[in-house]
Design a protein around this motif. Structure first.
Motif, PDB file in Angstrom:
ATOM      1  N   ALA A 181      24.131   1.273   7.485  1.00  9.23           N
ATOM      2  CA  ALA A 181      23.444   2.063   8.504  1.00  9.23           C
ATOM      3  C   ALA A 181      23.543   3.535   8.114  1.00  9.23           C
ATOM      4  O   ALA A 181      24.646   4.043   7.912  1.00  9.23           O
ATOM      5  N   LEU A 182      22.411   4.187   7.979  1.00  5.99           N
ATOM      6  CA  LEU A 182      22.358   5.603   7.641  1.00  5.99           C
ATOM      7  C   LEU A 182      21.838   6.365   8.846  1.00  5.99           C
ATOM      8  O   LEU A 182      20.997   5.862   9.599  1.00  5.99           O
ATOM      9  N   THR A 183      22.338   7.569   9.050  1.00  4.60           N
ATOM     10  CA  THR A 183      21.795   8.426  10.099  1.00  4.60           C
ATOM     11  C   THR A 183      21.407   9.768   9.496  1.00  4.60           C
ATOM     12  O   THR A 183      22.063  10.256   8.574  1.00  4.60           O
ATOM     13  N   ALA A 184      20.333  10.353  10.016  1.00  2.26           N
ATOM     14  CA  ALA A 184      19.860  11.665   9.562  1.00  2.26           C
ATOM     15  C   ALA A 184      18.916  12.224  10.616  1.00  2.26           C
ATOM     16  O   ALA A 184      18.288  11.449  11.353  1.00  2.26           O
ATOM     17  N   PRO A 185      18.782  13.542  10.721  1.00  2.00           N
ATOM     18  CA  PRO A 185      17.852  14.107  11.702  1.00  2.00           C
ATOM     19  C   PRO A 185      16.422  13.607  11.500  1.00  2.00           C
ATOM     20  O   PRO A 185      15.737  13.238  12.454  1.00  2.00           O
ATOM     21  N   GLN A 186      15.948  13.622  10.242  1.00  2.00           N
ATOM     22  CA  GLN A 186      14.630  13.090   9.902  1.00  2.00           C
ATOM     23  C   GLN A 186      14.736  12.375   8.566  1.00  2.00           C
ATOM     24  O   GLN A 186      15.528  12.762   7.698  1.00  2.00           O
ATOM     25  N   ARG A 187      13.922  11.365   8.389  1.00  2.00           N
ATOM     26  CA  ARG A 187      13.965  10.590   7.140  1.00  2.00           C
ATOM     27  C   ARG A 187      13.652  11.455   5.926  1.00  2.00           C
ATOM     28  O   ARG A 187      14.114  11.164   4.810  1.00  2.00           O
ATOM     29  N   GLU A 188      12.861  12.525   6.143  1.00  2.00           N
ATOM     30  CA  GLU A 188      12.507  13.397   5.020  1.00  2.00           C
ATOM     31  C   GLU A 188      13.710  14.105   4.417  1.00  2.00           C
ATOM     32  O   GLU A 188      13.620  14.664   3.324  1.00  2.00           O
ATOM     33  N   ARG A 189      14.833  14.090   5.117  1.00  2.00           N
ATOM     34  CA  ARG A 189      16.031  14.757   4.619  1.00  2.00           C
ATOM     35  C   ARG A 189      16.767  13.934   3.561  1.00  2.00           C
ATOM     36  O   ARG A 189      17.722  14.422   2.954  1.00  2.00           O
ATOM     37  N   LEU A 190      16.360  12.688   3.347  1.00  2.00           N
ATOM     38  CA  LEU A 190      17.059  11.795   2.430  1.00  2.00           C
ATOM     39  C   LEU A 190      16.233  11.552   1.175  1.00  2.00           C
ATOM     40  O   LEU A 190      15.026  11.793   1.143  1.00  2.00           O
ATOM     41  N   LEU A 191      16.888  11.026   0.138  1.00  2.00           N
ATOM     42  CA  LEU A 191      16.177  10.642  -1.064  1.00  2.00           C
ATOM     43  C   LEU A 191      15.112   9.599  -0.716  1.00  2.00           C
ATOM     44  O   LEU A 191      15.399   8.643   0.012  1.00  2.00           O
ATOM     45  N   PRO A 192      13.895   9.754  -1.218  1.00  2.00           N
ATOM     46  CA  PRO A 192      12.854   8.753  -0.930  1.00  2.00           C
ATOM     47  C   PRO A 192      13.278   7.335  -1.315  1.00  2.00           C
ATOM     48  O   PRO A 192      12.877   6.369  -0.662  1.00  2.00           O
ATOM     49  N   THR A 193      14.086   7.207  -2.367  1.00  2.00           N
ATOM     50  CA  THR A 193      14.541   5.873  -2.786  1.00  2.00           C
ATOM     51  C   THR A 193      15.461   5.242  -1.753  1.00  2.00           C
ATOM     52  O   THR A 193      15.482   4.017  -1.600  1.00  2.00           O
ATOM     53  N   LEU A 194      16.230   6.052  -1.024  1.00  2.00           N
ATOM     54  CA  LEU A 194      17.054   5.514   0.059  1.00  2.00           C
ATOM     55  C   LEU A 194      16.186   5.102   1.242  1.00  2.00           C
ATOM     56  O   LEU A 194      16.382   4.046   1.838  1.00  2.00           O
ATOM     57  N   VAL A 195      15.217   5.947   1.570  1.00  2.00           N
ATOM     58  CA  VAL A 195      14.347   5.654   2.705  1.00  2.00           C
ATOM     59  C   VAL A 195      13.521   4.394   2.439  1.00  2.00           C
ATOM     60  O   VAL A 195      13.322   3.559   3.330  1.00  2.00           O
ATOM     61  N   SER A 196      13.046   4.240   1.200  1.00  2.00           N
ATOM     62  CA  SER A 196      12.201   3.091   0.877  1.00  2.00           C
ATOM     63  C   SER A 196      12.933   1.768   1.017  1.00  2.00           C
ATOM     64  O   SER A 196      12.303   0.717   1.182  1.00  2.00           O
ATOM     65  N   ARG A 197      14.258   1.791   0.968  1.00  2.00           N
ATOM     66  CA  ARG A 197      15.057   0.583   1.112  1.00  2.00           C
ATOM     67  C   ARG A 197      15.496   0.348   2.558  1.00  2.00           C
ATOM     68  O   ARG A 197      16.243  -0.590   2.832  1.00  2.00           O
ATOM     69  N   SER A 198      15.064   1.216   3.461  1.00  2.00           N
ATOM     70  CA  SER A 198      15.597   1.194   4.822  1.00  2.00           C
ATOM     71  C   SER A 198      14.568   0.748   5.850  1.00  2.00           C
ATOM     72  O   SER A 198      13.366   1.018   5.716  1.00  2.00           O
ATOM     73  N   TRP A 199      15.067   0.089   6.893  1.00  2.00           N
ATOM     74  CA  TRP A 199      14.293  -0.186   8.108  1.00  2.00           C
ATOM     75  C   TRP A 199      14.522   1.030   9.006  1.00  2.00           C
ATOM     76  O   TRP A 199      15.634   1.267   9.467  1.00  2.00           O
ATOM     77  N   VAL A 200      13.487   1.830   9.252  1.00  2.00           N
ATOM     78  CA  VAL A 200      13.659   3.100   9.958  1.00  2.00           C
ATOM     79  C   VAL A 200      13.519   2.894  11.465  1.00  2.00           C
ATOM     80  O   VAL A 200      12.541   2.303  11.935  1.00  2.00           O
TER      81      VAL A 200
END
Length: 338
Positions: A181-200
Motif C-alpha cells: 500500500a502506497l500513499t501520496a498526495p497525488q499519483r503524479e508525485r511517484l515514479l510512473p512505473t510505480l503508479v502503473s503497477r498500482s490500483w489507484v
C-alpha cells in the motif's frame, strides 16, 4: 525450563517480535478504532472504504492511496491491512466484509505493531534504500500470523530514487500473499512505473482552506498564502521576504508549498474558475490562479511544487527553493494575463 534456557529463548526473539507484544493502552486503541470507524462511515470517504471492503475477496498486489490528508491516507492504508487480515470481519449491508477494528489483529495493525506489517513513514523525511532493503530481506518468507503480509509506504513520494527502484524489484519478487500500500498526495508525485503497477484509490480532496495538518500554525500558513497569492497576481512581495536575513526557513518554505498544493488540489478534484471561492482571501486567490491555468500547465505546476518539496527535504537553501518555485509558477500564467 531452566533460567539459562529461558534466557536463550528470549535472545532468539527479534526486537520486532518483542515490540509486537507491547500494545498501547486499551483506551488509546479504542480511540483510534473510533476515529477509523468515523472516517469509514463519513460522507467524504464512505464510498472509498466500501470499495476497499469489496476488494478484499480479490485484492490487488499494489494499491495507491492519493488525495485526502497525510493522516487520512495512512489510516486508509492501515484499514486496508486490517480488512485483509481481520479475524472477525463484520458483514456489511452489500454482502462485503469489513474489519471489526476490535480483534487482536486489528488492534496490532492500528498500533503498527503486527508482525506481518511493515510501515515505512516518509512524512518526516526521505525513505532510504537501506529501509527498503530491510523489508526486502523478509519478503521471501511466508506471513507469520495472518493471511497477508502488508507493506505500507506512507508518503511514498519521499522514496529516494535508489529506494524507489529497489521497491520496484520488491514488487516483482514478493510472494503472492504479500500486498503493498502506497500513499501520496497525488499519483503524479511517484515514479510512473510505480503508479502503473498500482490500483489507484482517490480519497476526497481536503478543503485547502481548512486542514488539521496546519491547525497548530494557522497564521504561518495564511501568511505564506498571502505572500504566494500577491506574487502570482502582481509579481511583487516575494523577493523582499526571501531576500531578508532569516526571512524563510525550511518550515516556511514547506508551508508555502503546502498552501499552493492545497489550492492546486481543487483543480485535480475538478474545480473550475467558477467553482472556487468568491470570497476575497489569499487562499481563494491561489485557487483561482491554478484554476486559470491550461491543463498541461496544471501538470507542470504540480511537478514544480513536488520538486520544491523534495529540494527542501534534501536541505537545499529554502530561500532559493521558494524563489525558484514561485518564479516557475508565475511564468506559467496564460499570455495576456495582468
Amino acid at each position: 525450563m531452566t533460567d539459562t534456557a529461558a534466557k536463550a529463548g528470549a535472545k532468539k526473539r527479534s526486537p520486532r517480535e518483542t515490540e509486537a507484544d507491547a500494545l498501547p493502552a486499551a483506551g488509546d486503541l479504542r480511540s483510534r478504532a473510533a476515529g477509523l470507524r468515523s472516517m469509514a462511515d463519513c460522507p467524504r470517504h464512505g464510498r472509498v472504504f466500501a470499495a476497499l471492503d469489496a476488494l478484499v475477496s480479490s485484492p490487488p498486489r499494489v494499491i495507491l492511496f492519493e488525495g485526502g490528508t497525510a493522516g487520512e491516507r495512512a489510516d486508509a492504508a492501515l484499514y486496508w491491512g486490517m480488512a485483509l487480515n481481520c479475524e472477525s470481519p463484520a458483514l456489511n449491508a452489500d454482502g462485503s466484509r469489513g474489519p471489526c477494528l476490535a480483534c487482536p489483529v486489528c488492534l496490532k495493525f492500528m498500533a503498527r505493531m503486527h508482525r506481518d506489517l511493515f510501515f515505512l513513514d516518509g512524512s518526516a523525511g526521505s525513505i532510504s534504500i537501506d529501509e527498503v532493503r530491510a523489508v526486502r530481506a523478509t519478503l521471501g518468507e511466508a506471513a507469520r500470523e495472518s493471511a497477508y503480509r502488508v507493506v505500507i509506504l506512507s508518503e511514498a513520494q519521499s522514496l529516494t530514487e535508489p529506494a524507489a527502484n529497489a521497491m520496484l524489484k520488491s514488487l516483482e519478487e514478493a510472494l503472492p500473499a504479500t500486498v503493498f500500500a502506497l500513499t501520496a498526495p497525488q499519483r503524479e508525485r511517484l515514479l510512473p512505473t510505480l503508479v502503473s503497477r498500482s490500483w489507484v484509490v482517490t480519497l476526497a480532496w481536503p478543503d485547502p482552506l481548512v486542514s488539521r495538518e496546519d491547525a497548530d500554525e494557522p497564521e504561518t500558513m495564511r501568511g505564506w498564502a498571502a505572500t504566494a497569492a500577491e506574487f502570482l497576481t502582481t509579481g511583487k512581495g516575494l523577493f523582499s521576504r526571501t531576500g531578508a536575513r532569516g526571512g524563510v526557513d525550511a518550515a516556511g518554505a514547506l508551508a508555502l508549498i503546502l498552501v499552493c498544493q492545497r489550492a492546486l488540489a481543487q483543480v485535480f478534484s475538478g474545480a473550475t474558475g467558477r467553482d472556487v471561492p468568491a470570497a476575497a482571501s489569499p487562499e481563494a486567490d491561489l485557487a483561482r490562479f491554478f484554476a486559470s491555468l491550461p491543463e498541461n500547465r496544471v501538470a507542470i505546476a504540480n511537478a514544480v511544487l513536488a520538486e520544491g518539496q523534495e529540494s527542501v527535504t534534501a536541505q537545499v537553501n529554502p530561500a532559493l527553493v521558494v524563489d525558484w518555485v514561485m518564479t516557475r509558477l508565475y511564468l506559467l500564467r496564460p499570455k495576456g494575463r495582468p
